[in-house]
Design a protein around this motif. Sequence first.
Motif, PDB file in Angstrom:
ATOM      1  N   ALA A 141      39.000  47.912  39.373  1.00  0.00           N
ATOM      2  CA  ALA A 141      39.961  47.130  39.849  1.00  0.00           C
ATOM      3  C   ALA A 141      40.280  45.334  39.117  1.00  0.00           C
ATOM      4  CB  ALA A 141      40.465  46.960  41.289  1.00  0.00           C
ATOM      5  N   GLN A 142      38.511  45.141  39.213  1.00  0.00           N
ATOM      6  CA  GLN A 142      38.953  43.462  38.676  1.00  0.00           C
ATOM      7  C   GLN A 142      38.467  43.662  36.920  1.00  0.00           C
ATOM      8  OE1 GLN A 142      38.220  40.397  39.760  1.00  0.00           O
ATOM      9  NE2 GLN A 142      37.882  40.098  37.760  1.00  0.00           N
ATOM     10  N   ALA A 143      38.272  44.699  36.270  1.00  0.00           N
ATOM     11  CA  ALA A 143      38.213  44.810  35.780  1.00  0.00           C
ATOM     12  C   ALA A 143      39.894  45.316  34.393  1.00  0.00           C
ATOM     13  CB  ALA A 143      37.012  46.883  34.674  1.00  0.00           C
ATOM     14  N   SER A 144      40.569  45.805  35.538  1.00  0.00           N
ATOM     15  CA  SER A 144      41.709  45.887  34.963  1.00  0.00           C
ATOM     16  C   SER A 144      42.421  44.885  35.301  1.00  0.00           C
ATOM     17  CB  SER A 144      42.226  46.768  35.952  1.00  0.00           C
ATOM     18  OG  SER A 144      42.020  48.796  35.252  1.00  0.00           O
ATOM     19  N   ARG A 145      42.233  43.919  36.234  1.00  0.00           N
ATOM     20  CA  ARG A 145      42.358  42.700  36.623  1.00  0.00           C
ATOM     21  C   ARG A 145      42.363  41.119  35.325  1.00  0.00           C
ATOM     22  NH1 ARG A 145      40.565  38.752  41.344  1.00  0.00           N
ATOM     23  NH2 ARG A 145      42.343  39.914  42.835  1.00  0.00           N
ATOM     24  N   ARG A 190      35.489  45.212  30.627  1.00  0.00           N
ATOM     25  CA  ARG A 190      34.424  44.086  30.981  1.00  0.00           C
ATOM     26  C   ARG A 190      34.915  43.783  32.638  1.00  0.00           C
ATOM     27  NH1 ARG A 190      31.256  41.962  27.587  1.00  0.00           N
ATOM     28  NH2 ARG A 190      31.694  42.565  25.036  1.00  0.00           N
ATOM     29  N   PHE A 191      33.711  43.735  33.104  1.00  0.00           N
ATOM     30  CA  PHE A 191      33.164  43.495  34.772  1.00  0.00           C
ATOM     31  C   PHE A 191      32.338  42.177  34.497  1.00  0.00           C
ATOM     32  CE2 PHE A 191      31.093  42.060  38.590  1.00  0.00           C
ATOM     33  CZ  PHE A 191      32.330  42.731  39.592  1.00  0.00           C
ATOM     34  N   GLN A 192      33.648  40.993  34.313  1.00  0.00           N
ATOM     35  CA  GLN A 192      33.547  39.381  34.256  1.00  0.00           C
ATOM     36  C   GLN A 192      33.420  40.062  32.794  1.00  0.00           C
ATOM     37  OE1 GLN A 192      29.994  38.238  37.480  1.00  0.00           O
ATOM     38  NE2 GLN A 192      31.638  37.414  38.191  1.00  0.00           N
ATOM     39  N   GLU A 193      31.548  39.026  32.051  1.00  0.00           N
ATOM     40  CA  GLU A 193      31.218  39.471  30.959  1.00  0.00           C
ATOM     41  C   GLU A 193      30.296  41.248  30.410  1.00  0.00           C
ATOM     42  OE1 GLU A 193      32.032  37.107  29.046  1.00  0.00           O
ATOM     43  OE2 GLU A 193      33.441  36.583  29.999  1.00  0.00           O
ATOM     44  N   VAL A 237      33.452  39.617  43.638  1.00  0.00           N
ATOM     45  CA  VAL A 237      34.428  38.848  42.470  1.00  0.00           C
ATOM     46  C   VAL A 237      35.991  39.583  42.423  1.00  0.00           C
ATOM     47  CG1 VAL A 237      35.038  39.370  39.939  1.00  0.00           C
ATOM     48  CG2 VAL A 237      32.579  39.483  41.300  1.00  0.00           C
ATOM     49  N   PHE A 238      36.281  40.589  42.945  1.00  0.00           N
ATOM     50  CA  PHE A 238      37.810  40.529  43.272  1.00  0.00           C
ATOM     51  C   PHE A 238      38.740  39.918  44.260  1.00  0.00           C
ATOM     52  CE2 PHE A 238      41.547  43.014  45.113  1.00  0.00           C
ATOM     53  CZ  PHE A 238      41.685  43.315  43.742  1.00  0.00           C
ATOM     54  N   THR A 239      37.621  39.456  45.491  1.00  0.00           N
ATOM     55  CA  THR A 239      38.257  38.810  46.547  1.00  0.00           C
ATOM     56  C   THR A 239      38.100  36.740  46.177  1.00  0.00           C
ATOM     57  OG1 THR A 239      37.621  40.047  47.877  1.00  0.00           O
ATOM     58  CG2 THR A 239      38.388  38.236  48.518  1.00  0.00           C
ATOM     59  N   PHE A 240      37.335  36.434  45.299  1.00  0.00           N
ATOM     60  CA  PHE A 240      37.500  35.302  44.640  1.00  0.00           C
ATOM     61  C   PHE A 240      37.870  34.918  44.103  1.00  0.00           C
ATOM     62  CE2 PHE A 240      34.891  35.668  49.204  1.00  0.00           C
ATOM     63  CZ  PHE A 240      35.616  35.071  49.533  1.00  0.00           C
ATOM     64  N   GLY A 241      37.825  35.926  42.621  1.00  0.00           N
ATOM     65  CA  GLY A 241      38.076  35.786  41.228  1.00  0.00           C
ATOM     66  C   GLY A 241      37.302  36.246  40.430  1.00  0.00           C
ATOM     67  N   THR A 242      37.406  35.922  39.247  1.00  0.00           N
ATOM     68  CA  THR A 242      36.403  36.386  37.647  1.00  0.00           C
ATOM     69  C   THR A 242      35.768  35.132  37.756  1.00  0.00           C
ATOM     70  OG1 THR A 242      38.796  37.281  36.389  1.00  0.00           O
ATOM     71  CG2 THR A 242      36.557  37.106  35.443  1.00  0.00           C
ATOM     72  N   ASP A 243      35.972  34.052  37.724  1.00  0.00           N
ATOM     73  CA  ASP A 243      35.171  33.017  37.615  1.00  0.00           C
ATOM     74  C   ASP A 243      33.415  33.108  38.902  1.00  0.00           C
ATOM     75  OD1 ASP A 243      36.001  32.083  34.956  1.00  0.00           O
ATOM     76  OD2 ASP A 243      37.421  30.783  36.560  1.00  0.00           O
ATOM     77  N   THR A 244      34.121  33.614  39.869  1.00  0.00           N
ATOM     78  CA  THR A 244      32.830  33.729  40.842  1.00  0.00           C
ATOM     79  C   THR A 244      31.367  34.164  40.358  1.00  0.00           C
ATOM     80  OG1 THR A 244      34.885  34.328  42.572  1.00  0.00           O
ATOM     81  CG2 THR A 244      32.163  35.131  43.134  1.00  0.00           C
ATOM     82  N   GLY A 291      37.216  25.654  43.221  1.00  0.00           N
ATOM     83  CA  GLY A 291      35.635  24.275  42.669  1.00  0.00           C
ATOM     84  C   GLY A 291      35.378  25.970  42.111  1.00  0.00           C
ATOM     85  N   PRO A 292      33.485  25.608  41.451  1.00  0.00           N
ATOM     86  CA  PRO A 292      33.341  26.811  41.224  1.00  0.00           C
ATOM     87  C   PRO A 292      32.390  27.201  43.071  1.00  0.00           C
ATOM     88  CG  PRO A 292      32.276  24.776  41.157  1.00  0.00           C
ATOM     89  CD  PRO A 292      33.588  24.641  41.361  1.00  0.00           C
ATOM     90  N   LEU A 293      32.611  28.709  42.767  1.00  0.00           N
ATOM     91  CA  LEU A 293      31.883  29.657  44.341  1.00  0.00           C
ATOM     92  C   LEU A 293      30.956  29.889  43.556  1.00  0.00           C
ATOM     93  CD1 LEU A 293      31.977  30.968  46.602  1.00  0.00           C
ATOM     94  CD2 LEU A 293      33.111  32.142  45.716  1.00  0.00           C
ATOM     95  N   VAL A 294      29.280  30.085  43.499  1.00  0.00           N
ATOM     96  CA  VAL A 294      29.081  31.446  43.584  1.00  0.00           C
ATOM     97  C   VAL A 294      27.893  32.009  45.088  1.00  0.00           C
ATOM     98  CG1 VAL A 294      26.651  29.579  43.831  1.00  0.00           C
ATOM     99  CG2 VAL A 294      25.732  31.045  42.360  1.00  0.00           C
TER     100      VAL A 294
END
Length: 559
Positions: A46-50, A62-65, A483-490, A470-473
């Motif tokens: 789902a994240q790669a499709s998003r 890709r899943f993130q990078e 990543v799917f729940t909080f966004g690609t930049d997680t 704000g950034p989440l780590v």
Amino acid sequence: MMPDVPQAPSALSPRQWLIVMVIAVAALMPGIFQVPAMDRDESRYAQASRQMLETGDFVDIRFQEVPRHVKPVGTYWLQAASAQVLGGGPDAGIWAYRMPSLLGALAIVAMTAWLAARLGGATAGVAAGIVIALALITGVEARTAKTDALLVAAILAAQIALHRIATHPDRPAGFFGGGMRSPAAFWLFHGIGVLIKGPIVTLVVGTTIVAWCLWNRDRELLRRLYWLPGVALTAAVIAPWLVAISMKVGPAFLQEAVGHALLGKVAKGDDSHGAPPGYHTLAFLVVFWPGMALAAGGAVLAWTRRHSADIRFLICWIVPTVLVFELVATKLPHYTYPTYPAMAVLAGLFLASGTDLVKAGRARIAQPVIAVLAVLVSLAVAAVPVGAKLHLTGAVSIEAVAASVLGLVVVALMIRFLQDLSLARLVQLAVGVCVFYAVTFAVVAPMLDRLWIARSLQPVVADTRACEAGPLVSAGFSEPSMVFTFGTDTRLSDAEGAVDVLAADPACAVAVVERRQSEAFLAGVAARGLTVEATGQVLGLNYSRGRDIDITVYRASAQ
């Protein structure tokens, strides 16, 4: 060959279609909207499709990078299209990414019912459709945003065309002649299957063709398939994307997809999924429930009528594929799912016209054994809601008890069905199973908060954030659902990475730190001269790793 047994009218009436499809929707839809994104494969897909929708890049996966050069692009395209059309874009909920799987599962039910009706009449069609709709494996795949329901739908369509080509007395009138009997239909669905999950479709149809030719001692089927235009049609389906991805990343996709994802699973168990031969045979008793109650009857019917061209084709479809996957080192329950529609057809044929075989004593040992196993598996399934709730929380809930009570009703319906193997009893069983599934998947499963760690973190992170985005780590909990729940930049990292993120943006950053990373994280924070405050805690079970999770949420505080 012996002629086929005389059949009842092969077309399902509108009322019969309604019964099958209503049962299918009732069995497969509950939970689609309620269950959070699952780890790991679903969230990765789902994240790669998003990200395709976010970036506009519909070639590279890709899943993130991180490249996901494991499976071809077909499923991702369908999920991205579903999220865009049904969910309004990349921020659609997980339900929108699951819709292709649900539609694929409904297509499996419809095609299975159609094929069984063609082979054994309307009663067989209704029974087969119900059996495959209720199967646990169909329920799981319909509710999961990944490849397998779509793959089996493509394989089933190709096998229907192959069956029509193999058993028809005449050769197709050209490559495009004969409708669903046309070689073009077979090769088209073969190409679609390859675009979804690579050469798995080739394995299933290929072993079927080989077994058919060897059993019949006849290569006529090979001549009927029009190989040159057929291979060209398959290539036309997959080549545009394959060329595009090769131009973009070079040989990396083929090296990963073929070298690791395919061949790497043959000799040794991949990702700790190894198992000895016999695994799939045992798994069938659970994943094909409740239809496994008809397994002995279906097997006896298949052997008794093996001289029938239709039955012989089903045997050639099932046996070689199961044998291959039993010999492959890596094993997961869904690997043999492509054979289950054929098993459901045999179950439907048995219920429609073969129950006298049991009464005549043809399965005097196998049928009682299967009946006992069916009741035992039904009891185990009924215990799951209460057992899961008790195991995860140490207590039970009214909802879990209600689901297990409904499961016991299903056990009683199963016993009645085993006493009277008829379509009427099967429909009654189906109604009970659908109600049980509805409460279990749509009510009980979403309540198991310890499983849904990312969802449990959402309100804590929202309350912690001083900035809207704000950034989440996350340190120590790196499952893709984050990543799917909080966004690609997680950012999925470790203690050191979490400290870096907080230091770079102390005003807005939030760190999610698992207990095993806490000591290193707090030491790193102190070394950087930062102070942090804990704003919340989440306890859960990382079911992908089988270990308890204790997460604390931190933000930088004023010194």
